[in-house]
Design an enzyme around this catalytic site. Sequence first.
Site, short mmCIF file in Angstrom:
data_model
loop_
_atom_site.label_atom_id
_atom_site.label_comp_id
_atom_site.label_asym_id
_atom_site.label_seq_id
_atom_site.Cartn_x
_atom_site.Cartn_y
_atom_site.Cartn_z
N CYS A 1 32.70 -69.77 66.08
CA CYS A 1 33.10 -70.56 64.93
C CYS A 1 34.44 -70.98 64.88
O CYS A 1 35.10 -71.34 63.91
CB CYS A 1 32.98 -69.64 63.70
SG CYS A 1 33.78 -68.23 63.68
N GLU B 1 31.46 -75.48 64.37
CA GLU B 1 30.58 -74.55 65.04
C GLU B 1 29.78 -75.20 66.22
O GLU B 1 29.27 -76.09 66.43
CB GLU B 1 29.19 -74.05 63.94
CG GLU B 1 28.71 -72.60 64.33
CD GLU B 1 29.41 -71.22 63.60
OE1 GLU B 1 28.71 -70.30 63.98
OE2 GLU B 1 30.12 -71.75 62.80
#
EC number: 2.1.1.-
Length: 365
Positions: free
Chosen positions: A323, A357
Amino acid sequence: MNLAAMDPNTYDAQLEEKRIKLENIFTDFDTPNLEVFSSEQAHYRMRAEFRIWHDGEDMYYYMFDKALNSKVRCDQFLPASKLINEMMPALIAELKPNPLLRHRLFQIDFLSTLSGEILVSLLYHKQLDEQWETEAKSLKERLASKFNVNIIGRARKQKLIFDKDFVVESLQVNGEQLQYHQIENSFTQPNGKVSVKMLEWAIDVTKNSSGDLLELYCGNGNFSIALAQNFDRVLATELAKPSVESAQYNIKINKIDNLQIIRMSAEDFTDAMAKKRSFRRLEGIDLDSYNCNTIFVDPPRAGMDPDTVKLVQGYERIVYISCNPNTLIDNLVELSKTHKITRFALFDQFPYTDHMESGVFLERK
């Protein structure tokens, strides 16, 4: 939050900017073509949190817009699921005329599913008494005529539940239904449809694997459950107790018989594998019996610590979901000494933001 950026007409251009930015970040690495997985342009977010503003008899949801440096009223919210957007006005209409339910209410959180469940959490700057409880039960009954809803009341050192503090999500992954227990106030992937794409990508990159899988930071078993089909056995670790409980629930409802969850941190597990320490939580688990050729990691934003990176390097194949591209790069500086990136992906979990992401699949050189 930047409301001005939330324009479906500019979605494709914003995603292209992310693609270019991510590829530029990785210029020092030998990467294959970037696979880009887009999001729905509206109603993609399965959870949302709003502050509540009281203005005389009126009350409404609001968020803080960093670009404007001010609060913005949110009667509807484009990123939130259609179910959340349907619930928002219905809930406010019930709360406004009710002094007990609206008094000192400062925040409302929503957790919804693609399968039609919604959980509403009401947060208060007051203690919740029996009168409040009676009104909350009545509120749930009225909303239940239109919604598959449960309600939670939260105050300092209080949590009142009517009737569940979780939802069960059903995802269609490669044509098969997977169910996930998602508890209030714990981490779940926010973008349901992009989550499906992430699961399908992870299944695809590991489809020709042999032996067992080790997963660190497994959360509620989101990836472990889906990947169990590709391996003889799966061993997964997670520290947060609510997530471990959800993972155990998910193992049962999905009838997975080759997945073992251990409640411990990645750092402690690294010590256990190196035989630096013994842990009571590992009693009855023979780590040496596992033949893990593949490791899956989905670490927090800080990435992996140096000892965990060293542990991960010991596996033939690495699936790394990140992330935070910057900490991924930091970890790849070491990982790329022993492994080559053979798959590279961008998952647009958070449209209209700078968040990226990403996923990489590495194989030993």
